[in-house]
Design a protein around this motif. Sequence first.
Motif, short mmCIF file in Angstrom:
data_model
loop_
_atom_site.label_atom_id
_atom_site.label_comp_id
_atom_site.label_asym_id
_atom_site.label_seq_id
_atom_site.Cartn_x
_atom_site.Cartn_y
_atom_site.Cartn_z
N LYS B 104 85.10 94.01 58.11
CA LYS B 104 84.45 94.48 56.71
C LYS B 104 85.78 94.95 55.92
CE LYS B 104 80.78 96.25 54.00
NZ LYS B 104 81.66 97.03 53.32
N PHE B 105 86.39 95.92 56.78
CA PHE B 105 87.55 96.74 56.04
C PHE B 105 88.57 95.72 55.39
CE2 PHE B 105 91.71 98.67 56.33
CZ PHE B 105 91.42 100.17 55.95
N ILE B 106 88.80 94.95 56.08
CA ILE B 106 89.93 93.73 55.70
C ILE B 106 89.20 93.11 54.56
CG2 ILE B 106 91.08 91.51 56.45
CD1 ILE B 106 91.36 93.07 59.13
N ASP B 107 88.14 92.57 54.63
CA ASP B 107 87.48 91.72 53.50
C ASP B 107 87.66 92.84 52.21
OD1 ASP B 107 87.04 89.50 55.06
OD2 ASP B 107 85.12 89.96 55.29
N ASP B 108 87.22 94.00 52.57
CA ASP B 108 87.38 95.03 51.38
C ASP B 108 88.60 95.14 50.55
OD1 ASP B 108 86.44 96.64 49.45
OD2 ASP B 108 86.15 98.53 51.03
N ILE B 109 89.79 95.29 51.56
CA ILE B 109 91.09 95.20 50.99
C ILE B 109 91.38 93.66 50.22
CG2 ILE B 109 93.59 95.38 51.52
CD1 ILE B 109 92.91 96.52 54.20
N LYS B 110 90.87 92.95 50.73
CA LYS B 110 91.27 91.42 50.29
C LYS B 110 90.66 91.50 48.65
CE LYS B 110 89.59 87.63 52.49
NZ LYS B 110 89.72 86.49 53.40
N ASP B 111 89.41 91.74 48.81
CA ASP B 111 88.64 91.87 47.57
C ASP B 111 89.56 92.54 46.46
OD1 ASP B 111 86.84 90.14 48.22
OD2 ASP B 111 85.14 91.54 48.65
N ARG B 112 89.78 93.70 46.92
CA ARG B 112 90.62 94.75 46.05
C ARG B 112 91.71 94.12 45.59
NH1 ARG B 112 89.55 100.67 47.15
NH2 ARG B 112 87.32 100.83 48.24
N MET B 113 92.50 93.56 46.48
CA MET B 113 93.80 93.04 45.96
C MET B 113 93.60 91.73 45.20
SD MET B 113 95.74 93.27 49.79
CE MET B 113 97.40 92.88 49.04
N ILE B 114 92.65 91.01 45.45
CA ILE B 114 92.51 89.79 44.50
C ILE B 114 92.47 90.09 43.11
CG2 ILE B 114 90.72 87.87 43.95
CD1 ILE B 114 92.88 86.82 46.04
N SER B 135 98.02 90.85 61.92
CA SER B 135 98.81 91.43 63.20
C SER B 135 98.40 92.95 63.26
CB SER B 135 100.47 91.10 62.76
OG SER B 135 100.66 92.01 61.67
N GLY B 136 99.02 93.22 64.36
CA GLY B 136 98.88 94.63 64.78
C GLY B 136 97.78 94.72 65.72
N ALA B 137 96.91 96.02 65.46
CA ALA B 137 95.89 96.44 66.22
C ALA B 137 94.47 95.21 66.21
CB ALA B 137 95.37 97.73 65.78
N ILE B 138 93.85 95.23 67.14
CA ILE B 138 92.87 94.33 67.09
C ILE B 138 91.55 94.68 66.39
CG2 ILE B 138 93.00 93.16 69.42
CD1 ILE B 138 90.99 95.07 70.51
N LEU B 139 90.78 93.88 65.81
CA LEU B 139 89.58 94.27 65.04
C LEU B 139 88.35 94.75 65.87
CD1 LEU B 139 89.29 91.23 62.61
CD2 LEU B 139 89.96 93.39 62.00
N VAL B 140 87.89 95.74 65.45
CA VAL B 140 86.47 96.34 66.38
C VAL B 140 85.32 96.62 65.46
CG1 VAL B 140 85.83 98.01 67.88
CG2 VAL B 140 88.01 97.52 67.99
N GLU B 141 84.35 95.46 65.67
CA GLU B 141 83.47 95.58 64.69
C GLU B 141 82.49 96.83 64.61
OE1 GLU B 141 82.82 93.52 62.39
OE2 GLU B 141 84.82 92.56 62.97
N GLU B 142 82.47 97.47 65.84
CA GLU B 142 81.70 98.90 65.77
C GLU B 142 82.13 99.84 64.80
OE1 GLU B 142 82.83 97.45 68.68
OE2 GLU B 142 80.75 96.33 68.69
N LEU B 143 83.64 99.78 64.50
CA LEU B 143 84.03 100.82 63.68
C LEU B 143 83.73 100.46 62.28
CD1 LEU B 143 87.53 100.93 65.33
CD2 LEU B 143 85.84 102.72 65.38
#
Lengths: 137, 586
Positions: B104-114, B135-143
């Motif tokens: 969700k964090f990533i989708d949020d960034i994506k929306d803001r950037m678009i 890339s980098g750290a893995i996605l953790v849905e619980e966070l």
Amino acid sequence: MAEANNKKVLVVEDDEALLSVMADSFTIEGFTVFSAANGASGLELALKEHPDIILLDIQMPVMDGLEMLDKLRQDDWGGRAEVILLTNFSDMDKVAKAAEKGAYDYLVKSDWKTEDIIKKVKNKLGLAEARAAIDVN
Amino acid sequence: MQNLAITIVAALALLIGLFSQWKSRQFKIDLEKREEETRRRMYELAILKELGDRVGYSLNVQNIIDIITGSLHQFIEYSATSYMFLEPEKIIFKVHLEKSVSRKFIDDIKDRMIKSISALLSQDFKKMRIEEILSGAILVEELAEPVRSFFNIPLVIADKVVGVLTIAHTKIGLYKEEEMTILYKIVRQASQAVTRLEEVVRIEEKKLNAMVASITEGVIMTDGNYRVMVANPAAKQALALEKKDEPTIFDFIDNLEGKFDIRGKLEESVKLDKILLSPNILIRDRFYQITVAPVKSSLGMNQKEILGGVVILHDITREKEVEKMRADFTSMIVHELRTPLDATKKIIELISTGKVSKDKKDNYLKMIYRDSSSMLDLVNNLLDAAKIESEKFEINPEPADIKNVILDRVSFFETSAAKAKIKIYANFDKNLPANVKFDVKRISQVLNNLLANSLKYSKPDGLVNLQAILHAKGKDITEEAKRAGIILNLKEQAAKLSAAGDSLAVAVTDSGIGISEENQKELFSKFKQLKQTDSKNIIPGTGLGLVIARGIVEAHQGMIGVESKEGLGSTFYFTIPLKLNNLNNK
């Protein structure tokens, strides 16, 4: 020779001297000769007189030999008329075209003596006298 | 009193102590601040240096952004750095996670950037395909922590927004003016560097394109993926792609209509590292020979690397035409000679049989005479043309009166003109000198040719006009004609005549069929007997007459030309200079 008496030949050739020498030669052989200096008058004469054979030059002003042949073949009688094309070497591609249109024979003018042309015509018309001589060519 | 004094001193001491303590704390803070500042500066410098080094090798904006984002952690805290980069058909969205976050964090960034890009370019990018690279750290849905701190920096190259760079964190209130300013500065510096480099490349490309554009051969250059990098005007014109600013390989494939496998040949050429040569190919009424060659880098570390291919369209229509003209010319000459020779031979055969009457014999003799004369003329013309071509043509000038020469020619042609129902008129300037030096025989030949042509191309009831005017250097020929009571049928060409030195100017005007502008250019060159569009009325001829006429006139150091309007008639003119210079004649 008497056999040629009732045979009609039409010579279509734009060179005056050639036309005249061929016409005279065929006349001497006993043919009834019609001559024309271009395809237009040649066609008119052909359709009017229904000659037994037509000697047709290719390169001519007003209407060339191929156009005349084309128009001739559209006619009932003309579709079956006997035609020998008179050519120069440079006309070979045109001769090939003419063959498609049903002109079954051609000869290269300057390679043929008048008497040989006459023999060929006689042969075409089934005149017996020519039979023996035809193998010469 | 003493006590008071002590108290005051003590208080002062305390104050001083307090003050100095406060002051030293201030110092410490200042120092820290300065240190921090220096650290940032150092970072800024380091990253700019790194950028400077790398930009030298790469003009790829994406690579440069990668360098920036890859080193950001040195000075700024974040959960994710990401950038969006606009490509023609897609948006590249690259995220590097410093810490694990949820989808969700990533989708949020994506929306803001678009949203940010859409706002920057006032264009909706919501529907655009997005290529995501994580890339980098893995996605953790619980966070389930949301984006709490966030800032965007637009990526601008050459005043154009090409994407956006974003820093995001799950912690609140992280990013302040300073951080943003530094990053903004770095990005701006990088953008400027790229912009400058792109400008250099663009200028070089422009130079190359201008050079390629001026090449008369068609040139098409492609990269390794068959993308058309350069297609010069000649190439576009050859394939009717003038209207396309940037034609693609598919445009070329389409318009080649299967006559040449441009893609296949490029592939073959690159694969075999070989220059390929096509046979002659007919494209849109023109003949081409096509060369396909690989393009290799000859610079630096990429030496010998195959960069793409080049296709060169060599227009050989003209060569083909000349070849055909020569062949046509030869067969025309053969025809012109063989027919009368054949006729003569057959006439002699016939006469030899003795079966021909005297009248007919006489007639045949006339024919033989006529045919042999025309053959002789042809052979003479061929010889003249050959002499002119090899510049060995000589004239024999003698003093003569041009008026008499012209009148003589008019009377020669009168019979044939009357036969064709054409009238010939001649008008003379009364100032014509009676003793100009020229080759009477040869000038007569020129007049013969011009008159014969005029008659040949005129319709019955036509007119042919001959004019001769004395021209003085620097005078206007039209004025001179007017004064002599002559109407000169020349407009565009009059200036050329006016520019001539003291000379006789002769013009032959007819009311014939005229000559098209295109054919006028070819008139005086060998192998060009003009074929009229109406093939049934081809007027035979060798086309040598005007070539020889030009040769004769030029041997007199005069000029020859024509002005004609199709359907209205033609005016041929030539000049004879009053004084021939340095002629190598007897």
